[in-house]
Motif scaffolding. Structure first.
Motif, PDB file in Angstrom:
ATOM      1  N   VAL A 138     -40.571  32.353  11.822  1.00  0.00           N
ATOM      2  CA  VAL A 138     -39.741  31.739  12.863  1.00  0.00           C
ATOM      3  C   VAL A 138     -38.368  31.376  12.301  1.00  0.00           C
ATOM      4  O   VAL A 138     -37.338  31.627  12.933  1.00  0.00           O
ATOM      5  CB  VAL A 138     -40.452  30.506  13.466  1.00  0.00           C
ATOM      6  N   CYS A 139     -38.345  30.796  11.100  1.00  0.00           N
ATOM      7  CA  CYS A 139     -37.070  30.409  10.479  1.00  0.00           C
ATOM      8  C   CYS A 139     -36.179  31.625  10.240  1.00  0.00           C
ATOM      9  O   CYS A 139     -34.973  31.573  10.508  1.00  0.00           O
ATOM     10  CB  CYS A 139     -37.308  29.682   9.167  1.00  0.00           C
ATOM     11  N   VAL A 140     -36.753  32.707   9.746  1.00  0.00           N
ATOM     12  CA  VAL A 140     -35.968  33.920   9.496  1.00  0.00           C
ATOM     13  C   VAL A 140     -35.480  34.525  10.814  1.00  0.00           C
ATOM     14  O   VAL A 140     -34.348  35.022  10.899  1.00  0.00           O
ATOM     15  CB  VAL A 140     -36.783  34.923   8.660  1.00  0.00           C
ATOM     16  N   GLY A 141     -36.298  34.464  11.865  1.00  0.00           N
ATOM     17  CA  GLY A 141     -35.869  34.951  13.176  1.00  0.00           C
ATOM     18  C   GLY A 141     -34.719  34.139  13.740  1.00  0.00           C
ATOM     19  O   GLY A 141     -33.757  34.696  14.281  1.00  0.00           O
ATOM     20  N   ILE A 142     -34.796  32.824  13.615  1.00  0.00           N
ATOM     21  CA  ILE A 142     -33.703  31.963  14.081  1.00  0.00           C
ATOM     22  C   ILE A 142     -32.439  32.245  13.276  1.00  0.00           C
ATOM     23  O   ILE A 142     -31.333  32.299  13.821  1.00  0.00           O
ATOM     24  CB  ILE A 142     -34.112  30.481  14.003  1.00  0.00           C
ATOM     25  N   TYR A 143     -32.592  32.454  11.972  1.00  0.00           N
ATOM     26  CA  TYR A 143     -31.445  32.769  11.115  1.00  0.00           C
ATOM     27  C   TYR A 143     -30.783  34.066  11.577  1.00  0.00           C
ATOM     28  O   TYR A 143     -29.547  34.154  11.630  1.00  0.00           O
ATOM     29  CB  TYR A 143     -31.911  32.883   9.665  1.00  0.00           C
ATOM     30  N   ALA A 144     -31.581  35.078  11.911  1.00  0.00           N
ATOM     31  CA  ALA A 144     -31.021  36.354  12.363  1.00  0.00           C
ATOM     32  C   ALA A 144     -30.216  36.176  13.641  1.00  0.00           C
ATOM     33  O   ALA A 144     -29.133  36.763  13.794  1.00  0.00           O
ATOM     34  CB  ALA A 144     -32.140  37.370  12.568  1.00  0.00           C
ATOM     35  N   VAL A 145     -30.712  35.359  14.562  1.00  0.00           N
ATOM     36  CA  VAL A 145     -29.981  35.113  15.805  1.00  0.00           C
ATOM     37  C   VAL A 145     -28.682  34.360  15.521  1.00  0.00           C
ATOM     38  O   VAL A 145     -27.628  34.662  16.104  1.00  0.00           O
ATOM     39  CB  VAL A 145     -30.867  34.342  16.808  1.00  0.00           C
ATOM     40  N   LEU A 146     -28.739  33.376  14.619  1.00  0.00           N
ATOM     41  CA  LEU A 146     -27.534  32.614  14.288  1.00  0.00           C
ATOM     42  C   LEU A 146     -26.483  33.497  13.621  1.00  0.00           C
ATOM     43  O   LEU A 146     -25.288  33.364  13.901  1.00  0.00           O
ATOM     44  CB  LEU A 146     -27.885  31.436  13.380  1.00  0.00           C
ATOM     45  N   ILE A 147     -26.906  34.387  12.740  1.00  0.00           N
ATOM     46  CA  ILE A 147     -25.959  35.270  12.058  1.00  0.00           C
ATOM     47  C   ILE A 147     -25.311  36.232  13.048  1.00  0.00           C
ATOM     48  O   ILE A 147     -24.130  36.543  12.941  1.00  0.00           O
ATOM     49  CB  ILE A 147     -26.668  36.033  10.912  1.00  0.00           C
ATOM     50  N   GLN A 148     -26.062  36.689  14.044  1.00  0.00           N
ATOM     51  CA  GLN A 148     -25.482  37.585  15.048  1.00  0.00           C
ATOM     52  C   GLN A 148     -24.438  36.880  15.898  1.00  0.00           C
ATOM     53  O   GLN A 148     -23.551  37.521  16.451  1.00  0.00           O
ATOM     54  CB  GLN A 148     -26.570  38.162  15.944  1.00  0.00           C
ATOM     55  N   SER A 149     -24.548  35.547  15.989  1.00  0.00           N
ATOM     56  CA  SER A 149     -23.595  34.814  16.823  1.00  0.00           C
ATOM     57  C   SER A 149     -22.254  34.599  16.136  1.00  0.00           C
ATOM     58  O   SER A 149     -21.299  34.173  16.781  1.00  0.00           O
ATOM     59  CB  SER A 149     -24.184  33.451  17.212  1.00  0.00           C
ATOM     60  N   VAL A 150     -22.170  34.886  14.840  1.00  0.00           N
ATOM     61  CA  VAL A 150     -20.908  34.712  14.121  1.00  0.00           C
ATOM     62  C   VAL A 150     -19.972  35.846  14.530  1.00  0.00           C
ATOM     63  O   VAL A 150     -20.279  37.014  14.362  1.00  0.00           O
ATOM     64  CB  VAL A 150     -21.125  34.725  12.592  1.00  0.00           C
ATOM     65  N   ALA A 151     -18.843  35.470  15.071  1.00  0.00           N
ATOM     66  CA  ALA A 151     -17.854  36.453  15.497  1.00  0.00           C
ATOM     67  C   ALA A 151     -16.804  36.586  14.394  1.00  0.00           C
ATOM     68  O   ALA A 151     -16.154  35.610  14.032  1.00  0.00           O
ATOM     69  CB  ALA A 151     -17.200  36.031  16.799  1.00  0.00           C
ATOM     70  N   PHE A 152     -16.672  37.776  13.854  1.00  0.00           N
ATOM     71  CA  PHE A 152     -15.656  37.995  12.835  1.00  0.00           C
ATOM     72  C   PHE A 152     -14.310  38.160  13.530  1.00  0.00           C
ATOM     73  O   PHE A 152     -14.105  39.074  14.312  1.00  0.00           O
ATOM     74  CB  PHE A 152     -15.993  39.226  11.992  1.00  0.00           C
ATOM     75  N   SER A 153     -13.435  37.231  13.244  1.00  0.00           N
ATOM     76  CA  SER A 153     -12.119  37.241  13.873  1.00  0.00           C
ATOM     77  C   SER A 153     -11.068  37.543  12.811  1.00  0.00           C
ATOM     78  O   SER A 153     -11.366  38.077  11.757  1.00  0.00           O
ATOM     79  CB  SER A 153     -11.865  35.887  14.536  1.00  0.00           C
TER      80      SER A 153
ATOM     81  N   LEU B  84     -30.947  27.988   6.326  1.00  0.00           N
ATOM     82  CA  LEU B  84     -32.190  28.750   6.153  1.00  0.00           C
ATOM     83  C   LEU B  84     -32.940  28.291   4.912  1.00  0.00           C
ATOM     84  O   LEU B  84     -34.160  28.078   4.958  1.00  0.00           O
ATOM     85  CB  LEU B  84     -31.899  30.246   6.072  1.00  0.00           C
ATOM     86  N   ALA B  85     -32.228  28.128   3.802  1.00  0.00           N
ATOM     87  CA  ALA B  85     -32.892  27.693   2.570  1.00  0.00           C
ATOM     88  C   ALA B  85     -33.513  26.313   2.751  1.00  0.00           C
ATOM     89  O   ALA B  85     -34.644  26.072   2.312  1.00  0.00           O
ATOM     90  CB  ALA B  85     -31.890  27.681   1.412  1.00  0.00           C
ATOM     91  N   PHE B  86     -32.804  25.413   3.413  1.00  0.00           N
ATOM     92  CA  PHE B  86     -33.338  24.064   3.644  1.00  0.00           C
ATOM     93  C   PHE B  86     -34.587  24.116   4.519  1.00  0.00           C
ATOM     94  O   PHE B  86     -35.590  23.461   4.226  1.00  0.00           O
ATOM     95  CB  PHE B  86     -32.282  23.178   4.296  1.00  0.00           C
ATOM     96  N   THR B  87     -34.549  24.905   5.598  1.00  0.00           N
ATOM     97  CA  THR B  87     -35.719  24.970   6.484  1.00  0.00           C
ATOM     98  C   THR B  87     -36.900  25.646   5.794  1.00  0.00           C
ATOM     99  O   THR B  87     -38.049  25.282   6.046  1.00  0.00           O
ATOM    100  CB  THR B  87     -35.387  25.711   7.795  1.00  0.00           C
ATOM    101  N   LEU B  88     -36.633  26.607   4.912  1.00  0.00           N
ATOM    102  CA  LEU B  88     -37.728  27.232   4.182  1.00  0.00           C
ATOM    103  C   LEU B  88     -38.377  26.251   3.215  1.00  0.00           C
ATOM    104  O   LEU B  88     -39.586  26.296   2.989  1.00  0.00           O
ATOM    105  CB  LEU B  88     -37.245  28.475   3.431  1.00  0.00           C
ATOM    106  N   PHE B  89     -37.574  25.358   2.632  1.00  0.00           N
ATOM    107  CA  PHE B  89     -38.148  24.321   1.776  1.00  0.00           C
ATOM    108  C   PHE B  89     -39.065  23.396   2.578  1.00  0.00           C
ATOM    109  O   PHE B  89     -40.058  22.903   2.066  1.00  0.00           O
ATOM    110  CB  PHE B  89     -37.043  23.468   1.135  1.00  0.00           C
TER     111      PHE B  89
END
Length: 135
Positions: free
Chosen positions: A85-100, A117-122
């Motif tokens: 679940v944490c890795v899935g949420i991370y993937a969605v968050l990374i996709q939301s980053v718009a490179f400007s 992600l590292a904190f939630t995995l801990f």
């Protein structure tokens, strides 16, 4: 503070920031790799030792050992689910980053999500054990 495009100080500043982000991302990727693989090895070890606690179910006085083992085993399985679940949420968050036009700000944002992600995995182990009341 805006710097003049092409000025030596601006180029040096951006290079330094990108170098710091790159180094920290290498460190974070190593930490995340160790966390995930360590959790999986922990699950494999618990499953490989299953016959010992299961042998205590037959005795009324020692059956608590087997019950505690089952709680711990379910907690470890749930921990694997929480990692996914944490890795899935991370993937969605990374996709939301718009490179400007400000690529450095985007890199810092990606690094912030990676730290999250590292904190939630801990924390997955503590959350799973508290849900199942495992020791």
């Amino acid at each position: 503070a805006q710097c003049l495009v092409g000025s030596e100080m601006c180029i040096r500043d951006r290079f330094l920031q990108s170098f710091i982000v790159q180094f920290l991302m290498y460190v974070l990727s190593a930490v995340i790799f160790v966390i995930i693989n360590g959790r999986m090895v922990e699950i494999y070890l618990m499953v490989s030792l299953a016959p010992l606690p299961f042998a205590t179910f037959g005795n009324r006085e020692q059956s608590m050992m087997g019950q505690n083992y089952m709680r711990s085993l379910f907690a470890l399985g749930f921990q694997g689910f929480l990692i996914m679940v944490c890795v899935g949420i991370y993937a969605v968050l990374i996709q939301s980053v718009a490179f400007s036009t400000d690529i450095i700000a985007s890199l810092w944002k990606v690094m912030g999500f990676t730290i999250l992600l590292a904190f939630t995995l801990f924390k997955t182990g503590a959350v799973a054990h508290s849900i199942f009341h495992a020791h």
